[in-house]
Scaffold this active site. Structure first.
Site, PDB file in Angstrom:
ATOM      1  N   THR A 128       0.648  -1.307  -0.261  1.00  0.00           N
ATOM      2  CA  THR A 128      -0.074  -0.106  -0.051  1.00  0.00           C
ATOM      3  C   THR A 128       0.813   1.358  -0.013  1.00  0.00           C
ATOM      4  O   THR A 128       1.831   1.475   0.437  1.00  0.00           O
ATOM      5  CB  THR A 128      -0.884   0.004   1.197  1.00  0.00           C
ATOM      6  OG1 THR A 128      -1.333   1.366   1.555  1.00  0.00           O
ATOM      7  CG2 THR A 128      -0.095  -0.335   2.544  1.00  0.00           C
ATOM      8  N   ASP A 129       0.252   2.435  -0.302  1.00  0.00           N
ATOM      9  CA  ASP A 129       1.096   3.711  -0.424  1.00  0.00           C
ATOM     10  C   ASP A 129       1.237   4.089   1.179  1.00  0.00           C
ATOM     11  O   ASP A 129       2.147   5.083   1.167  1.00  0.00           O
ATOM     12  CB  ASP A 129       0.378   4.640  -1.330  1.00  0.00           C
ATOM     13  CG  ASP A 129      -1.207   5.026  -0.722  1.00  0.00           C
ATOM     14  OD1 ASP A 129      -1.674   4.594   0.097  1.00  0.00           O
ATOM     15  OD2 ASP A 129      -1.725   5.698  -1.534  1.00  0.00           O
ATOM     16  N   GLU A 130       0.296   3.604   1.803  1.00  0.00           N
ATOM     17  CA  GLU A 130       0.595   3.973   3.434  1.00  0.00           C
ATOM     18  C   GLU A 130       1.974   3.512   3.950  1.00  0.00           C
ATOM     19  O   GLU A 130       2.333   4.234   5.060  1.00  0.00           O
ATOM     20  CB  GLU A 130      -0.519   3.467   4.165  1.00  0.00           C
ATOM     21  CG  GLU A 130      -1.942   3.681   3.720  1.00  0.00           C
ATOM     22  CD  GLU A 130      -3.103   3.648   4.769  1.00  0.00           C
ATOM     23  OE1 GLU A 130      -2.796   3.588   6.086  1.00  0.00           O
ATOM     24  OE2 GLU A 130      -4.381   3.811   4.511  1.00  0.00           O
ATOM     25  N   TYR A 153      -1.607  -0.021  11.114  1.00  0.00           N
ATOM     26  CA  TYR A 153      -1.984  -0.728  10.127  1.00  0.00           C
ATOM     27  C   TYR A 153      -0.443  -0.426   8.973  1.00  0.00           C
ATOM     28  O   TYR A 153      -0.154  -1.674   8.246  1.00  0.00           O
ATOM     29  CB  TYR A 153      -3.219  -0.339   9.262  1.00  0.00           C
ATOM     30  CG  TYR A 153      -3.154  -0.677   7.801  1.00  0.00           C
ATOM     31  CD1 TYR A 153      -3.339  -2.074   7.341  1.00  0.00           C
ATOM     32  CD2 TYR A 153      -3.094   0.399   6.860  1.00  0.00           C
ATOM     33  CE1 TYR A 153      -3.431  -2.600   6.070  1.00  0.00           C
ATOM     34  CE2 TYR A 153      -3.389  -0.067   5.429  1.00  0.00           C
ATOM     35  CZ  TYR A 153      -3.373  -1.269   5.060  1.00  0.00           C
ATOM     36  OH  TYR A 153      -3.447  -1.569   3.782  1.00  0.00           O
ATOM     37  N   LYS A 157       2.045  -3.454   7.340  1.00  0.00           N
ATOM     38  CA  LYS A 157       2.112  -3.437   6.103  1.00  0.00           C
ATOM     39  C   LYS A 157       3.776  -3.227   5.640  1.00  0.00           C
ATOM     40  O   LYS A 157       4.494  -4.014   4.868  1.00  0.00           O
ATOM     41  CB  LYS A 157       1.465  -2.683   5.193  1.00  0.00           C
ATOM     42  CG  LYS A 157      -0.074  -2.901   5.422  1.00  0.00           C
ATOM     43  CD  LYS A 157      -0.472  -4.294   4.563  1.00  0.00           C
ATOM     44  CE  LYS A 157      -0.311  -4.184   3.232  1.00  0.00           C
ATOM     45  NZ  LYS A 157      -0.655  -5.563   2.700  1.00  0.00           N
TER      46      LYS A 157
HETATM   47  P1  NAD Z   1     -10.536  -6.627   2.918  1.00  0.00           P
HETATM   48  O1  NAD Z   1     -10.200  -6.403   4.081  1.00  0.00           O
HETATM   49  O2  NAD Z   1     -11.304  -6.357   1.715  1.00  0.00           O
HETATM   50  O3  NAD Z   1     -10.103  -8.131   2.599  1.00  0.00           O
HETATM   51  C1  NAD Z   1      -8.808  -8.689   3.291  1.00  0.00           C
HETATM   52  C2  NAD Z   1      -9.160 -10.235   2.843  1.00  0.00           C
HETATM   53  O4  NAD Z   1      -8.192 -10.998   3.639  1.00  0.00           O
HETATM   54  C3  NAD Z   1     -10.531 -10.908   3.554  1.00  0.00           C
HETATM   55  O5  NAD Z   1     -11.080 -11.849   2.407  1.00  0.00           O
HETATM   56  C4  NAD Z   1     -10.162 -11.481   4.799  1.00  0.00           C
HETATM   57  O6  NAD Z   1     -10.953 -12.604   4.984  1.00  0.00           O
HETATM   58  C5  NAD Z   1      -8.908 -12.210   4.373  1.00  0.00           C
HETATM   59  N1  NAD Z   1      -8.058 -12.507   5.581  1.00  0.00           N
HETATM   60  C6  NAD Z   1      -7.760 -11.541   6.666  1.00  0.00           C
HETATM   61  N2  NAD Z   1      -7.021 -12.195   7.517  1.00  0.00           N
HETATM   62  C7  NAD Z   1      -6.578 -13.413   7.017  1.00  0.00           C
HETATM   63  C8  NAD Z   1      -5.721 -14.281   7.507  1.00  0.00           C
HETATM   64  N3  NAD Z   1      -5.229 -14.364   8.596  1.00  0.00           N
HETATM   65  N4  NAD Z   1      -5.700 -15.593   6.785  1.00  0.00           N
HETATM   66  C9  NAD Z   1      -6.292 -15.521   5.638  1.00  0.00           C
HETATM   67  N5  NAD Z   1      -7.250 -14.575   5.105  1.00  0.00           N
HETATM   68  C10 NAD Z   1      -7.196 -13.533   5.675  1.00  0.00           C
HETATM   69  O7  NAD Z   1      -9.048  -6.041   2.037  1.00  0.00           O
HETATM   70  P2  NAD Z   1      -8.731  -5.266   0.494  1.00  0.00           P
HETATM   71  O8  NAD Z   1      -9.104  -3.976   0.872  1.00  0.00           O
HETATM   72  O9  NAD Z   1      -9.378  -6.057  -0.344  1.00  0.00           O
HETATM   73  O10 NAD Z   1      -7.183  -5.280   0.580  1.00  0.00           O
HETATM   74  C11 NAD Z   1      -6.404  -6.463   0.214  1.00  0.00           C
HETATM   75  C12 NAD Z   1      -4.948  -6.034   0.004  1.00  0.00           C
HETATM   76  O11 NAD Z   1      -4.570  -5.026  -0.482  1.00  0.00           O
HETATM   77  C13 NAD Z   1      -4.467  -5.993   1.581  1.00  0.00           C
HETATM   78  O12 NAD Z   1      -3.350  -6.455   1.722  1.00  0.00           O
HETATM   79  C14 NAD Z   1      -4.280  -4.536   1.670  1.00  0.00           C
HETATM   80  O13 NAD Z   1      -3.396  -3.939   2.775  1.00  0.00           O
HETATM   81  C15 NAD Z   1      -3.894  -3.899   0.176  1.00  0.00           C
HETATM   82  N6  NAD Z   1      -4.377  -2.738   0.000  1.00  0.00           N
HETATM   83  C16 NAD Z   1      -5.609  -2.319  -0.018  1.00  0.00           C
HETATM   84  C17 NAD Z   1      -5.951  -1.201  -0.500  1.00  0.00           C
HETATM   85  C18 NAD Z   1      -7.385  -0.550  -0.526  1.00  0.00           C
HETATM   86  O14 NAD Z   1      -7.590   0.662  -0.767  1.00  0.00           O
HETATM   87  N7  NAD Z   1      -8.393  -1.276   0.012  1.00  0.00           N
HETATM   88  C19 NAD Z   1      -5.159  -0.349  -1.085  1.00  0.00           C
HETATM   89  C20 NAD Z   1      -3.754  -0.748  -1.409  1.00  0.00           C
HETATM   90  C21 NAD Z   1      -3.378  -1.960  -0.673  1.00  0.00           C
HETATM   91  O1  DAU Z   2      -4.275   4.519   0.523  1.00  0.00           O
HETATM   92  C1  DAU Z   2      -4.319   2.848   0.740  1.00  0.00           C
HETATM   93  C2  DAU Z   2      -5.100   2.593   1.666  1.00  0.00           C
HETATM   94  O2  DAU Z   2      -6.574   2.870   1.674  1.00  0.00           O
HETATM   95  C3  DAU Z   2      -5.086   0.989   2.022  1.00  0.00           C
HETATM   96  O3  DAU Z   2      -3.983   0.226   2.254  1.00  0.00           O
HETATM   97  C4  DAU Z   2      -6.146   0.642   3.010  1.00  0.00           C
HETATM   98  O4  DAU Z   2      -6.156  -0.843   3.330  1.00  0.00           O
HETATM   99  C5  DAU Z   2      -7.438   1.286   2.975  1.00  0.00           C
HETATM  100  O5  DAU Z   2      -8.154   0.943   3.993  1.00  0.00           O
HETATM  101  C6  DAU Z   2      -7.499   2.737   2.525  1.00  0.00           C
HETATM  102  O6  DAU Z   2      -6.806   3.517   3.996  1.00  0.00           O
HETATM  103  P1  DAU Z   2      -7.395   5.002   4.021  1.00  0.00           P
HETATM  104  O7  DAU Z   2      -7.207   5.153   5.628  1.00  0.00           O
HETATM  105  O8  DAU Z   2      -6.887   6.146   3.410  1.00  0.00           O
HETATM  106  O9  DAU Z   2      -8.972   4.503   3.712  1.00  0.00           O
HETATM  107  P2  DAU Z   2     -10.528   4.951   4.471  1.00  0.00           P
HETATM  108  O10 DAU Z   2     -11.493   4.546   3.516  1.00  0.00           O
HETATM  109  O11 DAU Z   2     -10.782   4.258   5.834  1.00  0.00           O
HETATM  110  O12 DAU Z   2     -10.311   6.459   4.531  1.00  0.00           O
HETATM  111  C7  DAU Z   2     -10.165   7.464   3.423  1.00  0.00           C
HETATM  112  C8  DAU Z   2     -10.161   8.887   3.884  1.00  0.00           C
HETATM  113  O13 DAU Z   2     -11.274   9.455   4.484  1.00  0.00           O
HETATM  114  C9  DAU Z   2      -8.890   9.021   5.073  1.00  0.00           C
HETATM  115  O14 DAU Z   2      -8.328  10.271   4.733  1.00  0.00           O
HETATM  116  C10 DAU Z   2      -9.916   8.936   6.292  1.00  0.00           C
HETATM  117  C11 DAU Z   2     -11.005   9.559   5.597  1.00  0.00           C
HETATM  118  N1  DAU Z   2     -12.503   9.088   6.743  1.00  0.00           N
HETATM  119  C12 DAU Z   2     -12.346   7.779   6.607  1.00  0.00           C
HETATM  120  C13 DAU Z   2     -13.527   7.204   7.388  1.00  0.00           C
HETATM  121  C14 DAU Z   2     -13.947   5.832   7.514  1.00  0.00           C
HETATM  122  C15 DAU Z   2     -13.270  10.048   6.967  1.00  0.00           C
HETATM  123  O15 DAU Z   2     -13.171  11.293   6.830  1.00  0.00           O
HETATM  124  N2  DAU Z   2     -14.285   9.521   7.753  1.00  0.00           N
HETATM  125  C16 DAU Z   2     -14.557   8.234   7.834  1.00  0.00           C
HETATM  126  O16 DAU Z   2     -15.457   7.860   8.520  1.00  0.00           O
END
Ligand code: NAD
Ligand code: DAU
Length: 345
Positions: A128-130, A153, A157
Site C-alpha cells: 500500500t501507499d501507506e 496498519y 504492511k
Molecule cells: P479486505 O479487508 O476487503 O479483505 C481482506 C481479505 O483478507 C478478506 O477476505 C479476509 O477474510 C482475508 N484475511 C484476513 N486475515 C486473514 C488471514 N489471517 N488469513 C487468511 N485470510 C485473511 O481488504 P482489501 O481492501 O481487499 O485489501 C487487500 C490487500 O490490498 C491488503 O493487503 C491491503 O493491505 C492491500 N491494499 C488495500 C488498499 C485499499 O484501498 N483497500 C489499497 C492498497 C493496498
Molecule cells: O491508501 C491505501 C489504503 O487505503 C489501504 O492500504 C487501506 O487498506 C485502505 O483502508 C485505505 O486506507 P485509508 O485510511 O486511506 O482509507 P479509508 O477509506 O479508511 O479513509 C479514506 C479517507 O477518508 C481517509 O483520509 C480517512 C477519511 N475518512 C474515513 C472514514 C472511514 C473519513 O473522513 N471518515 C470516515 O468515516
C-alpha cells in the site's frame, strides 16, 4: 518467466482480492485459481457469488498464519504463484485493536514466505501507499523512497514489505511487490470511506468526515489496481516494487461532493467529526515505473469515485445485510460519540 498456471490468491474473498480473481479468470480462463481465505468479517463468499460454479476456481478456508495448511494446500494444488492480498486492512480498526494486524499482516506474510521458500514458489505481495507515510505537498513517492509508516496498519504492511524484500535478497526468492493507492469499487466493506459515505447517503444518514476533510488521497478504481497487478505479474522484473494508482489526488471533501452529486443527495448530510489519531494528511505516488511496463489506468479519480457510488446505489442486496449485522456494533463504537452535537457544514 515461468507461465502462471495455478495461483493461490490469499484474501481472495475480500474487496480487491475478489475483484482480482474475477478479472484474472476472465483474462486467463486457462488458469486455476485457489482462493485461500480466513473469511473474517471483511472476507465474504458472496463477493465471488457469480464464480463458484467455475471449475477453475476453488476455496480453501484457512489462516495464512497456519503454516501446515498453507504448505499442504500449495503442495496438493501444485501452486506456482502465491498472490498475497490477505490482510487486516482498516486503519481505524488498527487503532482500536492493533495486535491482529501484526498477526496477519506480518507473521502471516512471513509464513507465506517460508512456504514459498521451502517449495520454490514465486510470491507477489500486495502492499500500500501507506507504507511511505504522510507525503509533503511537493513530493510523489517513488518505489525507492524510505518507508515511514505512521499507523499500526501501515507499520504492519511496511514490516511485511521488508520481510518480502529480505527473502529476495537473502534466499533469492522470486518476489514482486505492488503498492496500491486508495482503491474504490464493487464489494468494498462499508467501513471504508467511499462505501460508508455512499451507503450512508443512500440511507439518509450523516457522512462523518474526519477533521477538516482536506486530507488528500489518490482514489483509484479497483479495476486499474487489478490490471496493474497483472502487468507486474506478467512483465514485472523479479525483485522489484511497483506503485499502482492514478498519480492524482483529491481532498476527502471533493470525494464527498462526487458521492453526493452522483447519488443526488444533499450536502446537509455532511458532518465534520473528531479526526482519526495520527491521520496521514496526504498520500501521493509516482506510477511511472508501472507505466513503463505498458500499463495505463482507465479511470481518473473522479470517475472512480462516481462509478463506485453508483455500484452501491445499484447493489443494496450486497451491503444491506452487512450493515444490519455485526457492522452496526462497530459503527456505534466508532461514530456514535463523534456524531453527537455535530451540525451540517
Ligand atoms: P479486505 O479487508 O476487503 O479483505 C481482506 C481479505 O483478507 C478478506 O477476505 C479476509 O477474510 C482475508 N484475511 C484476513 N486475515 C486473514 C488471514 N489471517 N488469513 C487468511 N485470510 C485473511 O481488504 P482489501 O481492501 O481487499 O485489501 C487487500 C490487500 O490490498 C491488503 O493487503 C491491503 O493491505 C492491500 N491494499 C488495500 C488498499 C485499499 O484501498 N483497500 C489499497 C492498497 C493496498
Ligand atoms: O491508501 C491505501 C489504503 O487505503 C489501504 O492500504 C487501506 O487498506 C485502505 O483502508 C485505505 O486506507 P485509508 O485510511 O486511506 O482509507 P479509508 O477509506 O479508511 O479513509 C479514506 C479517507 O477518508 C481517509 O483520509 C480517512 C477519511 N475518512 C474515513 C472514514 C472511514 C473519513 O473522513 N471518515 C470516515 O468515516
Amino acid at each position: 518467466m515461468t507461465p502462471i498456471k495455478r495461483m493461490l490468491v490469499t484474501g481472495g474473498c475480500g474487496f480487491i482480492g475478489s475483484n482480482f480473481v474475477r478479472y484474472w479468470l476472465k483474462q486467463h480462463p486457462e488458469s486455476q485459481v485457489v482462493v485461500y481465505d480466513k473469511l473474517t468479517y471483511a472476507g465474504r463468499k458472496e463477493n465471488l457469488h457469480d464464480l463458484w460454479e467455475n471449475d477453475n476456481l476453488s476455496l480453501v478456508v484457512g489462516d495464512i498464519g497456519d503454516l501446515t495448511l498453507v504448505r499442504r494446500t500449495c503442495e496438493e494444488r501444485e501452486i506456482d504463484l502465491i498472490v498475497n492480498f490477505a490482510a487486516e486492512t482498516h486503519v481505524d480498526q488498527s487503532i482500536l485493536g492493533p495486535l491482529v494486524f501484526t498477526d496477519t499482516n506480518v507473521r502471516g506474510t512471513h509464513v507465506l514466505l517460508e512456504v514459498a521458500r521451502a517449495l520454490g514458489i514465486r510470491l507477489h505481495h500486495i502492499s500500500t501507499d501507506e507504507v511511505y507515510g504522510h507525503i509533503p505537498d511537493e513530493h510523489q513517492s517513488v518505489e525507492t523512497d524510505e518507508l515511514a509508516p505512521r499507523s499500526p496498519y501501515a507499520a504492519s504492511k511496511a514490516a511485511a514489505d521488508q520481510l518480502v524484500q529480505a527473502y529476495s535478497i537473502t534466499y533469492g526468492l522470486p518476489v514482486t511487490i505492488t503498492r496500491g493507492a486508495n482503491n474504490v469499487g464493487p464489494y468494498q466493506y462499508p467501513e471504508k470511506a467511499v462505501p460508508l459515505f455512499s451507503t450512508n447517503a443512500i440511507l439518509g444518514e450523516p457522512l462523518p468526515v474526519y477533521g477538516d476533510g482536506r486530507q488528500m488521497r489518490d482514489y483509484a478504481h479497483v479495476y486499474d489496481h487489478c490490471t496493474g497487478i497483472e502487468a507486474a505479474l506478467l512483465r514485472g522484473e523479479i525483485g522489484q516494487v511497483y506503485n499502482v494508482g492514478t498519480g492524482r489526488e483529491m481532498t476527502n471533501l471533493e470525494m464527498v461532493d462526487i458521492v453526493l452529486e452522483t447519488l443526488g443527495k444533499d450536502h446537509s448530510l455532511v458532518r465534520h467529526v473528531t479526526d482519526r489519531p495520527g491521520h496521514d494528511r496526504r498520500y501521493s505516488m509516482n506510477v511511472d515505473k508501472l507505466r513503463a511496463l505498458g500499463w495505463e489506468p482507465k479511470y481518473d479519480p473522479r470517475q472512480a469515485v462516481a462509478e463506485a457510488a453508483r455500484w452501491y446505489a445499484e447493489n443494496s442486496w450486497w451491503w444491506e445485510p452487512i450493515r444490519s449485522g455485526e457492522f452496526r456494533e462497530y459503527y456505534e463504537r466508532q461514530y456514535a460519540k463523534r456524531l453527537i452535537g455535530t451540525a451540517p457544514r
